[in-house]
Design an enzyme around this catalytic site. Structure first.
Site: not given
Ligand code: RB5
Length: 141
Positions: A9, A66, A68, A99, A134
């Protein structure tokens, strides 16, 4: 043939571009499913695109970035036959292949150093599924 699909993203865009440079340097072919810049987008749209490509062939793998790694992970894992691993360190990355036969790696650009993220991609692509005990567990997912 093994195919790699990569996407992000807006929050993961810069790291996605770095990963592409890394793959180019290693002469590893991939398909970039966007976005083409860091304009704000919704991560599920991109996670679904990659999951739809990866789930149709056992040899396909995906890289999703993304902020996180969590949103991409949750979305990709809604698809049948997708085993997306959110990787934080070398051990979790390696074990996700050994695994879990993970077929998508999800990375958090806001949580990882660039160096670590590239290292995780490299380990993820290199490590082979162990099979054996596995395999039966994976069939139960
Ligand atoms: C975008 O601001 C953020 O929410 C997205 O990149 C991500 O971390 C979502 O899980």
């Amino acid at each position: 043939m093994k195919k790699i699909f990569i996407s992000s993203d807006h929050a993961g865009y810069k790291l996605k571009e770095l990963i592409k440079l890394y793959l180019d340097k290693k002469k590893i072919l991939f398909t970039d499913l966007g976005p083409e810049n860091d304009t704000k987008v919704d991560y599920p749209d991109y996670a679904h695109n990659v999951a739809n490509k990866v789930k149709i062939n056992n040899n396909h793998v995906g890289i999703l970035v993304c902020g996180t790694g969590t949103g991409m992970n949750i979305t990709a894992n809604k698809h049948k036959n997708i085993r997306a691993a959110q990787c934080f360190n070398l051990k979790s990355t390696k074990l996700s292949r050994l695994h879990n036969d993970a077929n998508i790696i999800t990375l958090g650009s806001r949580l990882l150093t660039k160096k670590n993220a590239l290292n995780f991609v490299s380990v993820f692509l290199k490590t082979k599924f162990e099979g054996g005990r596995h395999s039966k567990r994976i069939k139960k997912i």
